[in-house]
Design a protein around this motif. Structure first.
Motif, PDB file in Angstrom:
ATOM      1  N   PRO A 185       0.847  -1.202   0.000  1.00 59.10           N
ATOM      2  CA  PRO A 185       0.000   0.000   0.000  1.00 59.10           C
ATOM      3  C   PRO A 185       0.884   1.254   0.000  1.00 59.10           C
ATOM      4  O   PRO A 185       1.974   1.252   0.578  1.00 59.10           O
ATOM      5  CB  PRO A 185      -0.773  -0.110   1.315  1.00 59.10           C
ATOM      6  N   SER A 186       0.413   2.294  -0.631  1.00 55.17           N
ATOM      7  CA  SER A 186       1.152   3.553  -0.693  1.00 55.17           C
ATOM      8  C   SER A 186       1.167   4.225   0.679  1.00 55.17           C
ATOM      9  O   SER A 186       0.399   3.865   1.570  1.00 55.17           O
ATOM     10  CB  SER A 186       0.496   4.489  -1.705  1.00 55.17           C
ATOM     11  N   GLU A 187       2.026   5.226   0.820  1.00 52.63           N
ATOM     12  CA  GLU A 187       2.050   6.003   2.058  1.00 52.63           C
ATOM     13  C   GLU A 187       0.677   6.619   2.314  1.00 52.63           C
ATOM     14  O   GLU A 187       0.192   6.618   3.457  1.00 52.63           O
ATOM     15  CB  GLU A 187       3.107   7.109   1.972  1.00 52.63           C
ATOM     16  N   ALA A 188       0.053   7.123   1.262  1.00 56.00           N
ATOM     17  CA  ALA A 188      -1.273   7.741   1.411  1.00 56.00           C
ATOM     18  C   ALA A 188      -2.306   6.717   1.875  1.00 56.00           C
ATOM     19  O   ALA A 188      -3.132   7.012   2.743  1.00 56.00           O
ATOM     20  CB  ALA A 188      -1.707   8.375   0.095  1.00 56.00           C
ATOM     21  N   GLY A 215      15.056  -5.816   4.734  1.00 57.59           N
ATOM     22  CA  GLY A 215      15.219  -6.638   3.533  1.00 57.59           C
ATOM     23  C   GLY A 215      13.937  -7.319   3.083  1.00 57.59           C
ATOM     24  O   GLY A 215      13.983  -8.297   2.337  1.00 57.59           O
ATOM     25  N   LEU A 216      12.793  -6.801   3.505  1.00 54.99           N
ATOM     26  CA  LEU A 216      11.517  -7.408   3.130  1.00 54.99           C
ATOM     27  C   LEU A 216      10.898  -6.772   1.890  1.00 54.99           C
ATOM     28  O   LEU A 216      10.099  -7.408   1.212  1.00 54.99           O
ATOM     29  CB  LEU A 216      10.527  -7.315   4.291  1.00 54.99           C
ATOM     30  N   VAL A 217      11.243  -5.514   1.648  1.00 55.53           N
ATOM     31  CA  VAL A 217      10.676  -4.810   0.499  1.00 55.53           C
ATOM     32  C   VAL A 217      11.761  -4.016  -0.213  1.00 55.53           C
ATOM     33  O   VAL A 217      12.831  -3.763   0.341  1.00 55.53           O
ATOM     34  CB  VAL A 217       9.527  -3.844   0.919  1.00 55.53           C
ATOM     35  N   GLU A 218      11.459  -3.646  -1.447  1.00 54.58           N
ATOM     36  CA  GLU A 218      12.350  -2.772  -2.200  1.00 54.58           C
ATOM     37  C   GLU A 218      11.530  -1.653  -2.820  1.00 54.58           C
ATOM     38  O   GLU A 218      10.346  -1.811  -3.103  1.00 54.58           O
ATOM     39  CB  GLU A 218      13.097  -3.536  -3.294  1.00 54.58           C
ATOM     40  N   THR A 219      12.185  -0.533  -3.006  1.00 56.18           N
ATOM     41  CA  THR A 219      11.533   0.618  -3.620  1.00 56.18           C
ATOM     42  C   THR A 219      11.949   0.698  -5.079  1.00 56.18           C
ATOM     43  O   THR A 219      13.134   0.615  -5.397  1.00 56.18           O
ATOM     44  CB  THR A 219      11.943   1.921  -2.903  1.00 56.18           C
ATOM     45  N   VAL A 220      10.972   0.837  -5.961  1.00 54.14           N
ATOM     46  CA  VAL A 220      11.228   1.050  -7.377  1.00 54.14           C
ATOM     47  C   VAL A 220      10.776   2.476  -7.666  1.00 54.14           C
ATOM     48  O   VAL A 220       9.570   2.776  -7.577  1.00 54.14           O
ATOM     49  CB  VAL A 220      10.481   0.033  -8.264  1.00 54.14           C
ATOM     50  N   HIS A 221      11.738   3.343  -7.952  1.00 58.50           N
ATOM     51  CA  HIS A 221      11.446   4.762  -8.133  1.00 58.50           C
ATOM     52  C   HIS A 221      10.322   4.964  -9.145  1.00 58.50           C
ATOM     53  O   HIS A 221      10.338   4.440 -10.242  1.00 58.50           O
ATOM     54  CB  HIS A 221      12.706   5.505  -8.587  1.00 58.50           C
ATOM     55  N   GLY A 222       9.324   5.725  -8.730  1.00 54.23           N
ATOM     56  CA  GLY A 222       8.197   6.050  -9.594  1.00 54.23           C
ATOM     57  C   GLY A 222       7.126   4.971  -9.672  1.00 54.23           C
ATOM     58  O   GLY A 222       6.098   5.167 -10.312  1.00 54.23           O
TER      59      GLY A 222
END
Length: 159
Positions: free
Chosen positions: A112-115, A139-146
């Motif tokens: 889910p998004s921050e919002a 190490g459970l999640v990764e961020t994909v820019h955009g």
């Protein structure tokens, strides 16, 4: 009597286990936690190590010490009594971690998004962001820019 050897940082694991039990309702709001003696025996740690874990939970507003009685599990409605309301991100992170560990959120799933977390948990955007950052640090999640944050494949654990 020999000294008990405790792994460095063991209190963090104990904190995570107890937090998970509280968040999932195994330790219901309003109930007393097991005694320090019972918990030190369960986790095979010293009283000081256990107290450090309990201190973290108390700082997060998940439990409260009642002198002469023990420690009581706080309800989410009691969150305004939390010494530091900014630490609610740990409760959100624990909830999301639980969903990942139980397969409700699969590798590759979009978190889910921050919002969305802000609306769901009634917290500030900063608090939601901190929860996601904690999961990324674990190490459970990764961020994909955009694109957002995604669940990572978890290594198999020995059971």
């Amino acid at each position: 009597m020999s000294a008990r050897v405790t792994a460095w940082g063991a209190y963090k694991s104990i904190t995570d286990v107890l937090r998970r039990r509280i968040v999932t309702g195994e330790f219901a709001a309003g109930s007393l936690l097991p005694s320090e003696a019972a918990l030190t025996k369960e986790f095979s740690v010293s009283r000081n190590t256990l107290r450090r874990a309990l201190s973290d939970l108390e700082q997060d507003g998940l439990i409260k010490a009642l002198p002469g009685r023990g420690r009581i599990v706080m309800s989410p409605d009691d969150s305004n009594e939390s010494p530091n309301p900014h630490l609610h991100y740990r409760r959100i992170a624990a909830d999301l971690r639980e969903k990942i560990e139980h397969g409700e959120l699969q590798p590759g799933d979009l978190l889910p998004s921050e919002a969305a977390l802000t609306a769901q948990y009634g917290v500030s955007r900063w608090t939601a962001r901190q929860a996601l950052i904690e999961l990324q640090g674990a190490g459970l999640v990764e961020t994909v820019h955009g694109k957002g944050r995604f669940v990572l494949e978890q290594p198999a654990r020995d059971v």
